[in-house]
Structures are given as structure tokens and as C-alpha cells.
Design an enzyme around this catalytic site. Structure first.
Site, PDB file in Angstrom:
ATOM      1  N   ARG A   1       1.011  -1.264   0.119  1.00  0.00           N
ATOM      2  CA  ARG A   1       0.034  -0.150  -0.249  1.00  0.00           C
ATOM      3  C   ARG A   1       0.782   1.164   0.027  1.00  0.00           C
ATOM      4  O   ARG A   1       1.636   1.291   0.944  1.00  0.00           O
ATOM      5  CB  ARG A   1      -0.853  -0.053   1.322  1.00  0.00           C
ATOM      6  CG  ARG A   1      -1.630   1.397   1.362  1.00  0.00           C
ATOM      7  CD  ARG A   1      -2.803   1.342   2.434  1.00  0.00           C
ATOM      8  NE  ARG A   1      -3.853   0.739   1.735  1.00  0.00           N
ATOM      9  CZ  ARG A   1      -5.147   0.717   2.183  1.00  0.00           C
ATOM     10  NH1 ARG A   1      -5.492   1.479   3.415  1.00  0.00           N
ATOM     11  NH2 ARG A   1      -5.972  -0.053   1.681  1.00  0.00           N
TER      12      ARG A   1
ATOM     13  N   HIS B   1      -7.251   0.803  -6.680  1.00  0.00           N
ATOM     14  CA  HIS B   1      -7.314   0.099  -5.575  1.00  0.00           C
ATOM     15  C   HIS B   1      -7.939  -1.269  -6.099  1.00  0.00           C
ATOM     16  O   HIS B   1      -9.146  -1.512  -5.832  1.00  0.00           O
ATOM     17  CB  HIS B   1      -8.156   0.801  -4.494  1.00  0.00           C
ATOM     18  CG  HIS B   1      -8.250   0.148  -3.302  1.00  0.00           C
ATOM     19  ND1 HIS B   1      -7.386  -0.743  -2.613  1.00  0.00           N
ATOM     20  CD2 HIS B   1      -8.837   0.661  -2.176  1.00  0.00           C
ATOM     21  CE1 HIS B   1      -7.758  -1.079  -1.734  1.00  0.00           C
ATOM     22  NE2 HIS B   1      -8.648  -0.146  -0.961  1.00  0.00           N
TER      23      HIS B   1
ATOM     24  N   GLN C   1      -9.768  -3.547  -3.547  1.00  0.00           N
ATOM     25  CA  GLN C   1     -11.052  -3.041  -3.393  1.00  0.00           C
ATOM     26  C   GLN C   1     -12.051  -3.539  -4.574  1.00  0.00           C
ATOM     27  O   GLN C   1     -13.337  -3.795  -4.479  1.00  0.00           O
ATOM     28  CB  GLN C   1     -11.080  -1.702  -3.292  1.00  0.00           C
ATOM     29  CG  GLN C   1     -12.398  -1.041  -2.704  1.00  0.00           C
ATOM     30  CD  GLN C   1     -12.870  -1.656  -1.386  1.00  0.00           C
ATOM     31  OE1 GLN C   1     -12.195  -1.353  -0.342  1.00  0.00           O
ATOM     32  NE2 GLN C   1     -13.899  -1.989  -1.392  1.00  0.00           N
TER      33      GLN C   1
ATOM     34  N   ASP D   1     -17.304   7.257  -1.923  1.00  0.00           N
ATOM     35  CA  ASP D   1     -16.049   7.269  -1.171  1.00  0.00           C
ATOM     36  C   ASP D   1     -15.700   8.316  -0.624  1.00  0.00           C
ATOM     37  O   ASP D   1     -16.372   9.651  -0.885  1.00  0.00           O
ATOM     38  CB  ASP D   1     -14.774   6.716  -2.042  1.00  0.00           C
ATOM     39  CG  ASP D   1     -13.649   6.494  -1.519  1.00  0.00           C
ATOM     40  OD1 ASP D   1     -13.400   6.257  -0.124  1.00  0.00           O
ATOM     41  OD2 ASP D   1     -12.383   6.453  -1.961  1.00  0.00           O
TER      42      ASP D   1
ATOM     43  N   CYS E   1     -16.355   1.867  -0.220  1.00  0.00           N
ATOM     44  CA  CYS E   1     -15.472   0.953   0.456  1.00  0.00           C
ATOM     45  C   CYS E   1     -14.872   1.102   1.791  1.00  0.00           C
ATOM     46  O   CYS E   1     -14.093   0.140   2.310  1.00  0.00           O
ATOM     47  CB  CYS E   1     -14.051   1.402  -0.490  1.00  0.00           C
ATOM     48  SG  CYS E   1     -13.467   3.179  -0.325  1.00  0.00           S
TER      49      CYS E   1
ATOM     50  N   ARG F   1     -13.733  -8.251   0.829  1.00  0.00           N
ATOM     51  CA  ARG F   1     -12.060  -8.094   0.899  1.00  0.00           C
ATOM     52  C   ARG F   1     -11.607  -9.221   1.242  1.00  0.00           C
ATOM     53  O   ARG F   1     -10.560  -9.800   0.337  1.00  0.00           O
ATOM     54  CB  ARG F   1     -11.596  -7.078   1.577  1.00  0.00           C
ATOM     55  CG  ARG F   1     -12.323  -5.708   1.175  1.00  0.00           C
ATOM     56  CD  ARG F   1     -11.780  -5.276   0.134  1.00  0.00           C
ATOM     57  NE  ARG F   1     -10.554  -4.983   0.141  1.00  0.00           N
ATOM     58  CZ  ARG F   1      -9.600  -3.975   0.561  1.00  0.00           C
ATOM     59  NH1 ARG F   1     -10.067  -2.869   0.940  1.00  0.00           N
ATOM     60  NH2 ARG F   1      -8.384  -4.345   0.562  1.00  0.00           N
TER      61      ARG F   1
HETATM   62  N1   CP Z   1     -11.191  -0.062   1.938  1.00  0.00           N
HETATM   63  C1   CP Z   1     -10.009  -0.001   2.424  1.00  0.00           C
HETATM   64  O1   CP Z   1      -8.984  -0.322   1.714  1.00  0.00           O
HETATM   65  O2   CP Z   1      -9.865  -0.087   3.828  1.00  0.00           O
HETATM   66  P1   CP Z   1      -8.576   0.049   4.702  1.00  0.00           P
HETATM   67  O3   CP Z   1      -8.025   1.459   4.302  1.00  0.00           O
HETATM   68  O4   CP Z   1      -9.009   0.142   5.770  1.00  0.00           O
HETATM   69  O5   CP Z   1      -7.643  -0.951   4.252  1.00  0.00           O
HETATM   70  N1  NVA Z   2     -10.057   6.985  -1.596  1.00  0.00           N
HETATM   71  C1  NVA Z   2      -9.436   6.484  -0.238  1.00  0.00           C
HETATM   72  C2  NVA Z   2      -9.811   4.907  -0.049  1.00  0.00           C
HETATM   73  C3  NVA Z   2      -9.485   4.300   1.268  1.00  0.00           C
HETATM   74  C4  NVA Z   2      -9.841   3.021   1.345  1.00  0.00           C
HETATM   75  C5  NVA Z   2      -8.139   6.673   0.016  1.00  0.00           C
HETATM   76  O1  NVA Z   2      -7.392   6.507  -0.945  1.00  0.00           O
HETATM   77  O2  NVA Z   2      -7.823   7.185   0.979  1.00  0.00           O
END
Ligand code: CP
Ligand code: NVA
Length: 307
Positions: A102, A129, A132, A224, A264, A292
Site C-alpha cells: 500500500r 485500488h 477493493q 467514497d 469502500c 475483501r
Molecule cells: N477499503 C479499504 O481499503 O480500507 P482500509 O484502508 O482500512 O484498508
Molecule cells: N480513496 C480512499 C480509499 C481508502 C480505502 C483513499 O485513498 O484514502
């Protein structure tokens, strides 16, 4: 090497194959007959940002499939700071069988993939993502039975989650309407790539600034956060720009009666979504979060050719 960096790297058949695997793995787990697909395999998880769902679901996925996961916090690896991203990729490949990362900049997962000798899975970048996205389309499949002729409406920021939805919808032949404020649309190159993918399936893609146009007759309404991780200094400005895109009961009334609402998570209740909708009868949010786990098991098994 089967990396999983963006859904746009997959073809429709592969995307459907991973989804079917997810369905099957979920069913066998529920029946108590799941296989230890990843016995003795180790997943390295590199995090530059916080996480609940991604961290816990990947960890539990590996445990339930007979393997192990290592959580590596932002302070430990310091991707590109303590040592180069390329060297991190070369070294971690000597210890683990697959890596989930990540990151802030998408170029970091691309660079990891270029230099790793094990599969790299994108666990969220500023661009997209895809894990997701897999859970999202698994959820839509479960609730709607398929994608053909169904309308997915996304309201809010043209961000990483909106991008994985674009690519997935385009590949699966699902109609996708995204409503964003001016200046917050998807990048033109992203949109063009989505259109190229959609040309193979006939998915109708619409970009608008009108949130009402988007939700009208929608089968799925998705939103989101208005401010993604890494954009925190823009939060105050964004809170002024986005309120018309809030998913609330008025918007839901304009969708199909059996429409589902997705997010999400994490949600900023009272901003992009109201409590009434997030906790209401049309909400699929927590099934989506659960998915997930099942979707990522399929991604792991696919990258490791372990089916
Ligand atoms: N939706 C998602 O990726 O959640 P987290 O940021 O908690 O992993
Ligand atoms: N768009 C959000 C998604 C989090 C899971 C971010 O990147 O923070």
C-alpha cells in the site's frame, strides 16, 4: 510473473476467472471444506498508509489458506527512503512468496514489480485500488446476479476507488456513470483507458457533473471519502465542493427500488454518506467489507498459480 497492480492489466476472462474463484473459495469456507491453497506460503505486507480492512483481511486470508502474513509498518521499510524501492523488491523477494504493498505513488508498486522475483499486489495506490475493486464486483455479482445492463453510479471524487470501478465495469460490461464536481473528474488518460476496455464489452461509460443524472435508475450507488489519504491538507476546501454529491435518502429514492449502496470504507458519516443510508435496508457496505477477505484469497491463489 502474475502481478496484480491494476484491473486494467487483466482481460475480461481473467477478471471473471478470479471472481469465480472468489465465489468458490467463499462457498467452501462457509461449508467448512476450504483447501489449504497456500500452505507454507508467506505474504509480505508493506504499508505506507494506515489500514483496517486491507491489513486484517490479507492477514486472515493467509492464515485461513494455510500460510502466514508479515505486517511491515511505514516506519520499518521506509520505501525509497531507507533504501531504494528496487533494492527493497530484490531483498524481500528472497524471503517471501508474494508481496502486497500500500503506497502513495503508484510508481512505487510498478517499481516493486519491475525488480521483484515474486508477485506484487497493489493494496492501494494514489492511482487505483484493485483489491477493493475485486471485492466490489464480487458484492455486485452476489446482489445483482450479473453485470450486463446494470448501472453503477459513483458519486464524489474521481479517485483511486473510482478508477478501479471504471476498469472493472468496462471489463465486465457493466454501465458506469461517474458524477464528480468540476476539477475532480478522473484523469483523461484514465478515462481513455476505461473507454478502450469498454469497447470490447459494450459497457456504457458516462462522466457527468450531475449527481442526479448519475443516480437515476441506478442498480448500485457507490461513494467514497471526499479526501483520500495523502490529501489531508485539501480537506477543508473539499468539504465546500462536494456536499451536492452526498449519498442520502433523496438520491437513493431516484435509483431503482432494489438498488444497493456501496462504500469502500472508512466512511465519513454525515459527509459523503448519511447514517440513514449507510445503515439502511439498501446498504451492502458490510457485506462488501467482508468480501475483501474472499476476493483477496482468490487474488493470492491466482498470483501464486495455486488453484
Ligand atoms: N477499503 C479499504 O481499503 O480500507 P482500509 O484502508 O482500512 O484498508
Ligand atoms: N480513496 C480512499 C480509499 C481508502 C480505502 C483513499 O485513498 O484514502
Amino acid at each position: 510473473m502474475k502481478h496484480f497492480l491494476t484491473l486494467a492489466d487483466l482481460d475480461s476472462g481473467t477478471l471473471r476467472e478470479i471472481l469465480e474463484l472468489a465465489v468458490q473459495i467463499k462457498q467452501t469456507q462457509r461449508a467448512g471444506t476450504s483447501k489449504a491453497y497456500l500452505a507454507d506460503k508467506v505474504l509480505g505486507m508493506i504499508f505506507q498508509k494506515p489500514s483496517l480492512r486491507t491489513r486484517v483481511s490479507f492477514d486472515v486470508a493467509m492464515l485461513q489458506l494455510g500460510g502466514n502474513a508479515l505486517y511491515l509498518s511505514p516506519n520499518e521499510i521506509q520505501l525509497g527512503q531507507r533504501e531504494s524501492t528496487a533494492d527493497v523488491a530484490r531483498v524481500i523477494s528472497r524471503y517471501v512468496d508474494v508481496v502486497m504493498a500500500r503506497v502513495f505513488g503508484h510508481h512505487d508498486v510498478v517499481e516493486l514489480a519491475q525488480h521483484a522475483s515474486v508477485p506484487i499486489i497493489n493494496g492501494l495506490s494514489d492511482y487505483t485500488h484493485p483489491c477493493q475493486g475485486m471485492a466490489d464486483f464480487l458484492t455486485i455479482l452476489e446482489y445483482k446476479g450479473g453485470f450486463d445492463g446494470k448501472k453503477l453510479a459513483y458519486l464524489g471524487d474521481g479517485n483511486n476507488v473510482a478508477t478501479s470501478l471504471l476498469f472493472g465495469a468496462a471489463l465486465l460490461g457493466m454501465d458506469y456513470t461517474i458524477a464528480t464536481p468540476k476539477h475532480y473528474a478522473l484523469h483523461p488518460a484514465t478515462w481513455l483507458l476505461g473507454q478502450r476496455l469498454a469497447a470490447q464489452t459494450g459497457a456504457q461509460l458516462v462522466a457527468t457533473q450531475d449527481p442526479i443524472e448519475a443516480v437515476t435508475d441506478a442498480d448500485v450507488i457507490y461513494t467514497d471519502t471526499w479526501t483520500s489519504m495523502g490529501q489531508e491538507e485539501e480537506a477543508a476546501r473539499r468539504r465546500l465542493v462536494f456536499p451536492a454529491y452526498q449519498v442520502n435518502e433523496d438520491k437513493l429514492r431516484r435509483a431503482r427500488k432494489d438498488a444497493i449502496v456501496m462504500h469502500c470504507l472508512p466512511a465519513h458519516r454525515g459527509e459523503e454518506i448519511t447514517d440513514a443510508v449507510a445503515d439502511g435496508p439498501n446498504s451492502a457496505i458490510f457485506d462488501q467489507a467482508e468480501n475483501r477477505l474472499h476476493a483477496q484469497k482468490a487474488i493470492l491463489v491466482w498470483t501464486l498459480d495455486a488453484a
